[in-house]
Design a protein around this motif. Structure first.
Motif: not given
Length: 66
Positions: A1-26
């Motif tokens: 992992m990149v240092v910046g990603q580790v730092s963000a994860r420690e602060r509770g930040r998670h990157g990436g796109r939000p889910k398009v389909i919710d649990d009800h649709q699944i």
């Protein structure tokens, strides 16, 4: 992992796109089952679901324009 990603994860930040389909649709998608023919009891393919949705959408738009 990149240092910046580790730092963000420690602060509770998670990157990436939000889910398009919710649990009800699944849950709805899992309930789709072919009722007749050789594939009775199996789930339809993704391509079949897209095809049916596209046809239904085309029928809906043609009815609205008439």
């Amino acid at each position: 992992m990149v240092v910046g990603q580790v730092s963000a994860r420690e602060r509770g930040r998670h990157g990436g796109r939000p889910k398009v389909i919710d649990d009800h649709q699944i849950d709805c998608a899992r309930k789709l089952v072919i009722s007749t023919g050789n594939n009775k009891g199996e789930n339809p393919s993704v391509a079949t679901v897209y095809l049916v949705l596209a046809e239904a959408d085309a029928d809906t738009t043609s009815e609205e324009s008439a």
